[in-house]
Design a protein around this motif. Structure first.
Motif: not given
Length: 263
Positions: A68-72, A223-229, A248-263
């Motif tokens: 739900p936090s994304r759309a195409v 992750i968006a649904g709150g599943m533990p890492l 994940f950090r190597k690919t996106f330059g940040c942690t999974p939690s910060s990448f998928f967190a809703r703004r």
């Protein structure tokens, strides 16, 4: 016994088609898990979004796992299909081709801001094609917000070779599968060398890189649904949470939690 997939294409009435007077429209549809919307196309652009649940959208030789936090965004004239992975409230926004917020035929993943989500909810309350000052204001604000939306590089390219299609389709359904490329070669009837060459030729990446993209795509709804890492890492086939987070950090330059967190 596997759960059967219900296949159909949504019979949207013409009254929901966008027009010059109403260039942005929406028709709500709630769908059960494992429903499948056959490949189809339409002359307008579409923002494919679900208020809850998870979708798999396939278009232009690529597939996306969409929480739900994304759309195409699907450009006008692009053939696409949708698989419902979790029961969902589908809210596809139709946009007149002449008012498309993005140029060209490329599809893209957008971050759904709080404002965009509220605009979708407000649009749902309007009569389908009845012109009004409110409809005009919502339309213009939505188009402006879409053009400002952040894009996310979560894309899984899909092959055309039938042997590779079989392998990739099964990995998308079971991203944590531990089989090596040699194991898959025995199952799809091709040599490991042939499959490795096809991955580079058709998808522009190695088997390991492609599988990593698949796992990243599946990580989004988890992750968006709150599943533990730790559980996400386990279900996606990583040896540990730290191994998953490091990748994940190597690919996106940040942690999974910060990448998928809703703004």
């Amino acid at each position: 016994m596997p759960v059967p997939v219900v296949k159909h294409t949504l019979p949207y009435p013409d009254c929901f088609d966008p027009t010059l007077d109403r260039p942005v429209t929406l028709m709500a549809r709630d769908l059960d898990s494992r429903e499948y919307l056959r490949p189809h196309t339409h002359p307008w652009g579409q923002l494919t979004h679900a208020l809850d649940g998870v979708l798999r959208v396939t278009a232009a030789d690529s597939t996306w796992i969409v929480p739900p936090s994304r759309a195409v965004w699907i450009a006008p004239g692009i053939v696409h299909s949708v698989t419902v992975l979790q029961a969902t409230r589908l809210r596809p926004v139709r946009i007149l081709a002449a008012r498309a917020p993005f140029p060209g035929e490329a599809c893209r993943v957008l971050e759904v801001s709080d404002l965009l989500r509220e605009l979708i909810l407000a649009l749902e309350q309007l009569p389908p094609l009845e012109p009004s000052a409110r409809a005009t204001m919502l339309t213009e604000l939505m188009l402006d917000e879409l053009a400002r939306s952040e894009t996310r590089p979560i894309r899984v390219p899909m092959p055309r070779d039938k042997r590779l299609q079989s392998l990739c389709g099964r990995l998308i359904d079971t991203p944590g599968a531990p089989q090596t490329l040699a194991d898959w070669a025995q199952e799809v009837g091709a040599s490991e060398r042939t499959l490795a060459r096809l991955f580079e030729k058709e998808l522009g990446m190695s088997f390991g890189q492609w599988r990593q993209q698949v796992r990243l795509a599946h990580a989004a709804p988890m992750i968006a649904g709150g599943m533990p890492l730790a559980r996400v890492a386990d279900e996606l086939g990583y040896a540990s949470q730290s191994a998953f987070s490091q990748m994940f950090r190597k690919t996106f330059g940040c942690t999974p939690s910060s990448f998928f967190a809703r703004r």
